[in-house]
Design a protein around this motif. Structure first.
Motif, PDB file in Angstrom:
ATOM      1  N   GLN A 193       7.785  92.319  39.090  1.00 44.95           N
ATOM      2  CA  GLN A 193       6.870  92.037  40.350  1.00 44.95           C
ATOM      3  C   GLN A 193       6.944  90.876  40.820  1.00 44.95           C
ATOM      4  OE1 GLN A 193       2.660  92.212  40.621  1.00 44.95           O
ATOM      5  NE2 GLN A 193       2.609  93.633  42.295  1.00 44.95           N
ATOM      6  N   ARG A 194       6.722  89.698  40.033  1.00 46.12           N
ATOM      7  CA  ARG A 194       6.679  88.294  40.443  1.00 46.12           C
ATOM      8  C   ARG A 194       8.259  87.733  40.655  1.00 46.12           C
ATOM      9  NH1 ARG A 194       4.759  83.621  36.626  1.00 46.12           N
ATOM     10  NH2 ARG A 194       4.226  82.749  38.479  1.00 46.12           N
ATOM     11  N   LEU A 195       9.012  88.351  40.293  1.00 44.06           N
ATOM     12  CA  LEU A 195      10.595  87.928  40.799  1.00 44.06           C
ATOM     13  C   LEU A 195      10.949  88.459  42.118  1.00 44.06           C
ATOM     14  CD1 LEU A 195      12.377  88.540  37.250  1.00 44.06           C
ATOM     15  CD2 LEU A 195      10.847  86.680  38.087  1.00 44.06           C
ATOM     16  N   PRO A 199       9.292  86.774  46.246  1.00 43.41           N
ATOM     17  CA  PRO A 199       8.724  86.224  44.739  1.00 43.41           C
ATOM     18  C   PRO A 199       7.650  85.740  44.889  1.00 43.41           C
ATOM     19  CG  PRO A 199      10.548  85.097  45.654  1.00 43.41           C
ATOM     20  CD  PRO A 199      10.494  86.264  46.737  1.00 43.41           C
ATOM     21  N   ASP A 200       7.038  85.482  43.781  1.00 41.81           N
ATOM     22  CA  ASP A 200       5.715  84.513  43.649  1.00 41.81           C
ATOM     23  C   ASP A 200       6.055  83.148  44.175  1.00 41.81           C
ATOM     24  OD1 ASP A 200       3.436  83.270  42.819  1.00 41.81           O
ATOM     25  OD2 ASP A 200       3.221  84.559  40.938  1.00 41.81           O
ATOM     26  N   PRO A 201       5.235  82.741  45.208  1.00 37.79           N
ATOM     27  CA  PRO A 201       5.608  81.160  45.520  1.00 37.79           C
ATOM     28  C   PRO A 201       5.124  80.260  44.462  1.00 37.79           C
ATOM     29  CG  PRO A 201       3.415  82.385  46.522  1.00 37.79           C
ATOM     30  CD  PRO A 201       4.254  83.406  45.781  1.00 37.79           C
ATOM     31  N   SER A 202       4.308  80.800  43.522  1.00 38.12           N
ATOM     32  CA  SER A 202       3.850  79.670  42.315  1.00 38.12           C
ATOM     33  C   SER A 202       5.009  79.494  41.331  1.00 38.12           C
ATOM     34  CB  SER A 202       2.563  80.094  41.821  1.00 38.12           C
ATOM     35  OG  SER A 202       2.901  81.311  40.955  1.00 38.12           O
ATOM     36  N   LEU A 203       5.949  80.121  41.538  1.00 35.87           N
ATOM     37  CA  LEU A 203       7.143  79.984  40.414  1.00 35.87           C
ATOM     38  C   LEU A 203       8.117  78.789  41.015  1.00 35.87           C
ATOM     39  CD1 LEU A 203       8.546  83.508  39.260  1.00 35.87           C
ATOM     40  CD2 LEU A 203       7.541  81.738  37.845  1.00 35.87           C
ATOM     41  N   ASN A 204       8.590  78.037  40.006  1.00 34.72           N
ATOM     42  CA  ASN A 204       9.507  77.241  40.138  1.00 34.72           C
ATOM     43  C   ASN A 204      10.760  77.734  40.818  1.00 34.72           C
ATOM     44  OD1 ASN A 204      12.134  75.550  39.148  1.00 34.72           O
ATOM     45  ND2 ASN A 204      10.444  73.887  39.231  1.00 34.72           N
ATOM     46  N   ILE A 205      11.675  77.324  41.700  1.00 37.06           N
ATOM     47  CA  ILE A 205      12.700  78.037  42.330  1.00 37.06           C
ATOM     48  C   ILE A 205      13.719  78.029  41.348  1.00 37.06           C
ATOM     49  CG2 ILE A 205      13.532  75.960  43.546  1.00 37.06           C
ATOM     50  CD1 ILE A 205      13.724  79.728  44.617  1.00 37.06           C
ATOM     51  N   LEU A 220       2.939  74.627  33.000  1.00 37.73           N
ATOM     52  CA  LEU A 220       2.060  75.245  33.909  1.00 37.73           C
ATOM     53  C   LEU A 220       2.135  74.143  35.201  1.00 37.73           C
ATOM     54  CD1 LEU A 220      -0.761  76.985  32.061  1.00 37.73           C
ATOM     55  CD2 LEU A 220       1.234  78.046  32.755  1.00 37.73           C
ATOM     56  N   GLY A 221       1.998  72.960  34.846  1.00 35.15           N
ATOM     57  CA  GLY A 221       1.853  71.922  35.683  1.00 35.15           C
ATOM     58  C   GLY A 221       3.106  71.864  36.432  1.00 35.15           C
ATOM     59  N   LYS A 222       4.332  72.208  36.129  1.00 31.65           N
ATOM     60  CA  LYS A 222       5.541  72.404  36.709  1.00 31.65           C
ATOM     61  C   LYS A 222       5.949  73.771  37.346  1.00 31.65           C
ATOM     62  CE  LYS A 222       7.221  68.901  33.241  1.00 31.65           C
ATOM     63  NZ  LYS A 222       8.224  68.696  32.182  1.00 31.65           N
ATOM     64  N   LYS A 223       5.073  74.639  37.390  1.00 31.75           N
ATOM     65  CA  LYS A 223       5.445  76.101  37.924  1.00 31.75           C
ATOM     66  C   LYS A 223       6.120  76.794  36.857  1.00 31.75           C
ATOM     67  CE  LYS A 223       4.248  75.074  42.695  1.00 31.75           C
ATOM     68  NZ  LYS A 223       4.712  75.149  44.007  1.00 31.75           N
ATOM     69  N   LEU A 224       6.169  76.560  35.616  1.00 32.74           N
ATOM     70  CA  LEU A 224       6.906  77.168  34.599  1.00 32.74           C
ATOM     71  C   LEU A 224       6.360  78.143  33.854  1.00 32.74           C
ATOM     72  CD1 LEU A 224       9.207  74.205  33.712  1.00 32.74           C
ATOM     73  CD2 LEU A 224       9.705  75.979  35.234  1.00 32.74           C
ATOM     74  N   GLY A 225       5.160  78.802  34.301  1.00 31.78           N
ATOM     75  CA  GLY A 225       4.346  79.631  33.525  1.00 31.78           C
ATOM     76  C   GLY A 225       5.017  81.092  33.765  1.00 31.78           C
ATOM     77  N   LEU A 226       5.342  81.762  32.595  1.00 33.82           N
ATOM     78  CA  LEU A 226       5.852  82.894  32.837  1.00 33.82           C
ATOM     79  C   LEU A 226       5.011  83.964  33.431  1.00 33.82           C
ATOM     80  CD1 LEU A 226       8.585  84.574  32.314  1.00 33.82           C
ATOM     81  CD2 LEU A 226       7.712  85.363  30.243  1.00 33.82           C
ATOM     82  N   LEU A 227       4.000  84.306  32.725  1.00 33.52           N
ATOM     83  CA  LEU A 227       2.870  85.372  33.479  1.00 33.52           C
ATOM     84  C   LEU A 227       2.010  84.879  34.399  1.00 33.52           C
ATOM     85  CD1 LEU A 227       1.872  86.768  30.031  1.00 33.52           C
ATOM     86  CD2 LEU A 227       3.627  87.750  31.546  1.00 33.52           C
TER      87      LEU A 227
END
Length: 343
Positions: free
Chosen positions: A224-226, A235-241, A276-283
């Protein structure tokens, strides 16, 4: 003359007795008196009856058996360490740490949708078999799972902590209760409420989430995030592109697995918090810990203070392992086989 002196002496004694009586308050008869209520003895929590020396005489080799077995299995498959920690959490999250997740029958927690990716059951069975050989009908499956989670943490570079023993195994396991365990898409408020019901705080939430510094997650949980976050078709905007594009390549099949920690997936460290500070949290539940003002400062603290995280993780794991334990003689049992209740 002697009789006279004796008589005077006795009269003086009686006079002194009368004087003393005037200074001593008379005792009231019991009938009609209101006696003060005795203070009730404080009710101790079940965890107060756990002890690090519980098996000192009845099964002195217990910790050695558990450590050797966990070490042997993790040497063959390093991913099992994270699986055992997760299995322990899922057990404690439902009915407390009573090994109810290990019961294997239709409709049990183990059969729930939320439990379908849980692993490590065979390792616990292996430990239990050896413990039963050396100390029959003595050690609970709940105690074995709790200690195995500690040893699994230690083997991947995490902290050591003393595990208090004395838990009993529960006799009930219901699938629908297991489906209430967080699955990685809840908001922070829901997570805080869930932890509060377990007697854990927001600090424990952030610290125990740090276990995601190791282990993997199946792609089905993040699809769902992808592609379609919250039904937006985006996609989830909180994910690093760049991370998003990498995950899409790794998750062409929903059955594939990806590392929870994209930088140091096999090392127990604070990279999880730094990510997490780099928007690299998987869940999404991981990334939300950084987005939410109630938990962000603690995430930053963990990222900058590795020693604090390591020490607090041990503290929070002890609290987790003490959640709603069964200790009374009539509360539970010591299963002879972790998969089934005793007959």
């Amino acid at each position: 003359m002697r009789w006279f002196l004796l008589t005077v002496f006795l009269l003086n004694l009686l006079h002194l007795a009368d004087i003393a009586a005037t200074f001593i308050p008379k005792q009231q008869p019991l009938m009609g008196r209101v006696l003060p209520k005795a203070k009730a003895a404080p009710v101790l929590p079940p965890s107060a009856f756990l002890s690090t020396t519980y098996y000192l005489k009845s099964c002195p080799n217990l910790e050695s058996i558990i450590h050797q077995k966990v070490n042997a299995w993790v040497q063959k498959d390093s991913t099992l360490a994270a699986s055992i920690i997760r299995l322990h959490f899922h057990d404690c999250a439902v009915r407390g740490c009573d090994a109810s997740i290990l019961l294997n029958h239709p409709g049990s927690e183990r059969s729930a949708e939320a439990s379908r990716t849980l692993r490590g059951f065979t390792l616990i069975d292996d430990i239990k078999a050896e413990v039963e050989r050396q100390c029959p009908k003595t050690v609970s499956c709940a105690d074995i799972l709790t200690a195995a989670a500690r040893d699994a943490t230690l083997l991947v570079g995490g902290p050591f902590w003393e595990v208090p023993f004395g838990r009993k195994d529960g006799k009930f396991s219901i699938a629908k209760e297991a489906n209430n365990v967080p699955q990685g898409h809840e908001n922070v408020t829901s997570l805080l409420k869930f932890f509060d019901k377990m007697g854990l705080t927001f600090v424990d939430l952030v610290v125990l989430s740090g276990a995601h510094t190791i282990g993997r997650c199946n792609c089905y949980s993040i699809q769902q995030r992808l592609y379609n976050f919250n039904g937006t078709g985006k996609p989830d905007p909180s994910l690093n592109i760049n991370y998003l594009n990498s995950l899409r390549k790794q998750c062409r099949l929903s059955s594939n697995y990806v590392n929870l920690d994209v930088t140091t997936p096999k090392t127990f460290d604070v990279a999880y918090y730094t990510n997490l500070g780099k928007k690299l949290g998987l869940l999404s539940t991981d990334q939300l810990l950084y987005s939410d003002s109630r938990t962000r400062s603690l995430v930053d603290l963990m990222a900058s203070q590795p020693e604090f995280f390591i020490g607090q993780f041990a503290v929070s794991m002890v609290k987790l392992g003490n959640t709603n334990v069964l200790t009374g003689k009539k509360q539970g049992e010591v299963r002879q086989n972790c998969n089934y209740v005793n007959y």
